[in-house]
Scaffold this active site. Sequence first.
Site, PDB file in Angstrom:
ATOM      1  N   GLU A 105      15.867  27.378  34.231  1.00 22.32           N
ATOM      2  CA  GLU A 105      16.222  27.461  35.660  1.00 22.32           C
ATOM      3  C   GLU A 105      17.104  26.282  36.050  1.00 22.32           C
ATOM      4  O   GLU A 105      18.066  26.427  36.810  1.00 22.32           O
ATOM      5  CB  GLU A 105      14.954  27.505  36.514  1.00 22.32           C
ATOM      6  CG  GLU A 105      14.190  28.815  36.320  1.00 22.32           C
ATOM      7  CD  GLU A 105      12.894  28.873  37.099  1.00 22.32           C
ATOM      8  OE1 GLU A 105      12.001  28.041  36.817  1.00 22.32           O
ATOM      9  OE2 GLU A 105      12.770  29.715  37.993  1.00 22.32           O
ATOM     10  N   GLU A 125       7.484  32.437  31.738  1.00 22.02           N
ATOM     11  CA  GLU A 125       6.407  32.237  32.728  1.00 22.02           C
ATOM     12  C   GLU A 125       5.389  33.366  32.733  1.00 22.02           C
ATOM     13  O   GLU A 125       4.192  33.149  32.910  1.00 22.02           O
ATOM     14  CB  GLU A 125       7.006  32.090  34.132  1.00 22.02           C
ATOM     15  CG  GLU A 125       7.674  30.751  34.407  1.00 22.02           C
ATOM     16  CD  GLU A 125       9.143  30.706  33.992  1.00 22.02           C
ATOM     17  OE1 GLU A 125       9.579  31.585  33.209  1.00 22.02           O
ATOM     18  OE2 GLU A 125       9.852  29.799  34.457  1.00 22.02           O
TER      19      GLU A 125
HETATM   20  N1  3HC Z   1       3.960  21.630  29.751  1.00 23.78           N
HETATM   21  C1  3HC Z   1       3.102  20.739  29.223  1.00 23.78           C
HETATM   22  N2  3HC Z   1       2.903  20.590  27.907  1.00 23.78           N
HETATM   23  C2  3HC Z   1       3.607  21.377  27.082  1.00 23.78           C
HETATM   24  C3  3HC Z   1       4.534  22.315  27.546  1.00 23.78           C
HETATM   25  C4  3HC Z   1       4.702  22.429  28.957  1.00 23.78           C
HETATM   26  N3  3HC Z   1       5.578  23.289  29.496  1.00 23.78           N
HETATM   27  N4  3HC Z   1       5.079  22.955  26.502  1.00 23.78           N
HETATM   28  C5  3HC Z   1       4.526  22.419  25.400  1.00 23.78           C
HETATM   29  N5  3HC Z   1       3.638  21.458  25.757  1.00 23.78           N
HETATM   30  C6  3HC Z   1       2.851  20.610  24.851  1.00 23.78           C
HETATM   31  C7  3HC Z   1       1.852  21.395  24.031  1.00 23.78           C
HETATM   32  O1  3HC Z   1       0.641  21.560  24.741  1.00 23.78           O
HETATM   33  C8  3HC Z   1       1.717  20.518  22.807  1.00 23.78           C
HETATM   34  O2  3HC Z   1       0.842  19.479  23.144  1.00 23.78           O
HETATM   35  P1  3HC Z   1      -0.120  18.846  22.002  1.00 23.78           P
HETATM   36  O3  3HC Z   1       0.790  18.324  20.942  1.00 23.78           O
HETATM   37  O4  3HC Z   1      -0.875  17.807  22.752  1.00 23.78           O
HETATM   38  O5  3HC Z   1      -0.970  19.968  21.531  1.00 23.78           O
HETATM   39  C9  3HC Z   1       3.118  19.926  22.632  1.00 23.78           C
HETATM   40  O6  3HC Z   1       3.757  20.077  23.894  1.00 23.78           O
HETATM   41  C10 3HC Z   1       3.948  20.621  21.590  1.00 23.78           C
HETATM   42  O7  3HC Z   1       3.918  22.018  21.844  1.00 23.78           O
HETATM   43  P2  3HC Z   1       3.835  23.084  20.655  1.00 23.78           P
HETATM   44  O8  3HC Z   1       2.785  22.690  19.690  1.00 23.78           O
HETATM   45  O9  3HC Z   1       3.730  24.413  21.300  1.00 23.78           O
HETATM   46  O10 3HC Z   1       5.275  22.849  19.981  1.00 23.78           O
HETATM   47  P3  3HC Z   1       6.251  23.921  19.350  1.00 23.78           P
HETATM   48  O11 3HC Z   1       7.393  23.146  18.840  1.00 23.78           O
HETATM   49  O12 3HC Z   1       5.512  24.837  18.445  1.00 23.78           O
HETATM   50  O13 3HC Z   1       6.750  24.826  20.578  1.00 23.78           O
HETATM   51  C11 3HC Z   1       7.624  25.257  22.764  1.00 23.78           C
HETATM   52  C12 3HC Z   1       7.507  24.263  21.598  1.00 23.78           C
HETATM   53  C13 3HC Z   1       8.405  26.496  22.318  1.00 23.78           C
HETATM   54  C14 3HC Z   1       8.305  24.581  23.907  1.00 23.78           C
HETATM   55  C15 3HC Z   1       6.207  25.727  23.171  1.00 23.78           C
HETATM   56  O14 3HC Z   1       5.403  24.582  23.374  1.00 23.78           O
HETATM   57  C16 3HC Z   1       6.150  26.521  24.430  1.00 23.78           C
HETATM   58  O15 3HC Z   1       6.378  27.713  24.405  1.00 23.78           O
HETATM   59  N6  3HC Z   1       5.812  25.868  25.559  1.00 23.78           N
HETATM   60  C17 3HC Z   1       5.622  26.526  26.821  1.00 23.78           C
HETATM   61  C18 3HC Z   1       6.928  26.834  27.478  1.00 23.78           C
HETATM   62  C19 3HC Z   1       6.698  27.463  28.824  1.00 23.78           C
HETATM   63  O16 3HC Z   1       5.857  28.291  29.006  1.00 23.78           O
HETATM   64  N7  3HC Z   1       7.492  27.052  29.808  1.00 23.78           N
HETATM   65  C20 3HC Z   1       7.387  27.577  31.135  1.00 23.78           C
HETATM   66  C21 3HC Z   1       6.425  26.754  31.911  1.00 23.78           C
HETATM   67  S1  3HC Z   1       6.110  27.456  33.510  1.00 23.78           S
HETATM   68  C22 3HC Z   1       7.503  27.073  34.415  1.00 23.78           C
HETATM   69  O17 3HC Z   1       8.437  26.535  33.906  1.00 23.78           O
HETATM   70  C23 3HC Z   1       7.440  27.410  35.875  1.00 23.78           C
HETATM   71  C24 3HC Z   1       8.744  27.305  36.529  1.00 23.78           C
HETATM   72  O18 3HC Z   1       9.345  28.569  36.627  1.00 23.78           O
HETATM   73  C25 3HC Z   1       8.620  26.751  37.906  1.00 23.78           C
END
Ligand code: 3HC
Length: 699
Positions: A105, A125
């Site tokens: 975004e 999301e």
């Molecule tokens: N917020 C907080 N922590 C997060 C995070 C996030 N968005 N994304 C990842 N983390 C943390 C994980 O919990 C993990 O923590 P840990 O090491 O303490 O267990 C660490 O970051 C590493 O994450 P992964 O083990 O998942 O690492 P990968 O390299 O396998 O994957 C990734 C990376 C593809 C970014 C994956 O973590 C992921 O899919 N994250 C979520 C992304 C997401 O859903 N984003 C949208 C959030 S909602 C939003 O943005 C609302 C907006 O529209 C207003």
Amino acid sequence: MASPVTWERRGRVSVITVNNPPVNALAQPVREGMLRCFNESMADPAVEAIVLTGGGRTFMAGADINEFGKPMREPGLGKVIDGYESSEKPTIAAVHGTPLGGGLEVAMGCQARVAHPKTRLGLPEVKLGLLPGAGGTQRLPRLVGVERALEMITSGDPIPAPLALELGLVDEIAEGDHVAAAIAYAERVLDGQATAGATRARDEKVQGVDEAIFDKAKEKLARVARGREGPLRCVEAVRGSVTLPFDEGITNERRLFVECHDSEESPALIHAFFSERAANKIDDVPKTTPTRPIKSAAVIGAGTMGGGIAMNFANVGIPVRIMDTDRASLARGLGVVRGNYQRAVDRGRMPQAALDARMELIQGVSDMDALAEADIVIEAVFEDMPVKQKVFTALDKVMREGAILATNTSTLDIDAIAATTRRPEEVIGTHFFSPANVMRLLEIVRGSKTSAEVIASAMALARTIRKVGVLVGNCDGFVGNRMFHEYIRQAQFLVERGALPEQVDRAAYTFGWAMGPLAVSDLAGNDVGWYIRKRHIAEGLYKGGGYTGAVADALCEQGRYGQKVGKGWYLYEEGSRRGSPDPEVEEIILRVSREQKVNRRTFDDEEVLARLHGALVNEGSRILEEGFAQRASDIDVIYVNGYGYPAWRGGPMYHAERQGLASIASSIAEFRKDEPALWPESPLLERLAREGGSFKDAN
Ligand code: 3HC
Ligand code: NAI
């Protein structure tokens, strides 16, 4: 504390970099820093354009998920994005890694996007029960069109950079350093040489949309996201990009976002997200434990499981040999593998070249010596202890030093298998779920002697082959099947005492399970359960009563093994996977009830669910207190990824806490009065219920 966001001038361009490891989540200090750096860049007369980028492994991967459920702290992400979007000085996002959610975004708010070729961009999301809440549902349709935007927002799946370029989501793919490329792009915009992009997404018009597309999308989601509301709200938000002016579309999106945020679905899915990551952490196997590289693999047994297991390796480019003593089984197994890939090709999900490459990696052999050099061997022969022990005795002789010896047993004692080798520390359970090439769960079973290095390597392997690995202890059925056993016992009890299969299954299905318990038995093969019940009887498990298998036994005695023979708890028409109730089954049920001298009674759906879920939670709690699972959330991960439990309900243990452990314990106490043998006590559950505690305290 130093700000996670910094900026520096490179010629006429300000480069603003976010550094908030590991994934540059957009926490409050990041939002504040992005706004500050933007304002400072705007105030600097030497700055003529702005490039925004992320340090480390990725551009911002979204909002900080830890902040959900807490009061919002200014500045909101929308305000930050508005600044970059309306800037007089051109703003360009230099993206790499995974610009996801709020990260994408932000990038869409910038006036152009330059991407590293390996970037994957998406709005995930919906997977957290949310919708893009910082303008994503309004800007994405303007950039890529409504159809594609709907697809991306309701599935949550990311797209690769080349496709993003084709669709107009990115303006350029960098050849080398993406930040340098973005600076060069900014220079070209300043010199009037670049006209592509460098416009505001909000000013674009969403054109020529047939509004029927929204109702069609909702119809589809009613099937594929049954029971969920978040995906439907995503559709409504995107609809606003067509029917409302931009600012009103944003207000509409915000309203729907708040509804999602306040729903039960979102915290449950966020629980599922963090639980999956927590499962990677093992108390006595620190992150620093060395892991063994797995560059080649071997599978023994080319049956239902062996072929699927081998596919996991080939799918990620690891060569795998598959061995079976029976030539016909080997040929059949390889044929099934090829057929699975061929279906993917036919559906356009995979090019023919990928099929050829993967089949090239899978080699069938009939001699165990051919496996000797593999880094890991996974045994998937018949579920029979003497057969497995013989295989491991032979493997011990054949396999090279340092190879991991794994078994796919679903119920047998790992230590008894390991004991037939001179290297029990190398033996581990890798319990795949059927179909093994599809189901995400991998239960990793530690034996009493399994070394930390072998455990760490198996956990790493799960990630390599794109599974969710969960470490469990060595007890009958491990975690998943041990609990499932109790769940099935309740389903059988209900049928024996008055319910019909379709009522039991309908209650579970309506709750959100992919299938009801008895339909699952038909799918897995009722003979499998029959075999296990016979073993349990021989082991004296039902000496104190509590046997509920009489109807299931009667079905098996009549050859009603399930889908594979066209009849089980249900009747299956030729080629159909959907069963229909069979009057013959009802007759069998009534006969067995009579023989058992049972006064059949009615059960309402509420009691059906209370019994099914009570059985799961009670056994899950016993598993926790006996130390066979590390934490309650691991159990949730197992159920969501291996058993078709609805992720949007968080998992059985999470759901139980939401319902209240006290009320669950009190229902169980009532059920126990009639059938004590079906409800062994869980002191942990009873204590938590009494004290108002949480399973988290029991970890
Ligand atoms: N917020 C907080 N922590 C997060 C995070 C996030 N968005 N994304 C990842 N983390 C943390 C994980 O919990 C993990 O923590 P840990 O090491 O303490 O267990 C660490 O970051 C590493 O994450 P992964 O083990 O998942 O690492 P990968 O390299 O396998 O994957 C990734 C990376 C593809 C970014 C994956 O973590 C992921 O899919 N994250 C979520 C992304 C997401 O859903 N984003 C949208 C959030 S909602 C939003 O943005 C609302 C907006 O529209 C207003
Ligand atoms: P299967 O009966 O379909 O296949 C077993 C294969 O092993 C057969 O092809 C047989 O020829 C071969 N085999 C037997 N003895 C052998 C030996 N000594 N050496 C080499 N090959 C030999 O069995 P399935 O269903 O694939 O199960 C395999 C294992 O996976 C079992 O331990 C089972 O409990 C476990 N499992 C099964 C699941 C399922 O849904 N089928 C799910 C999870 C685990």
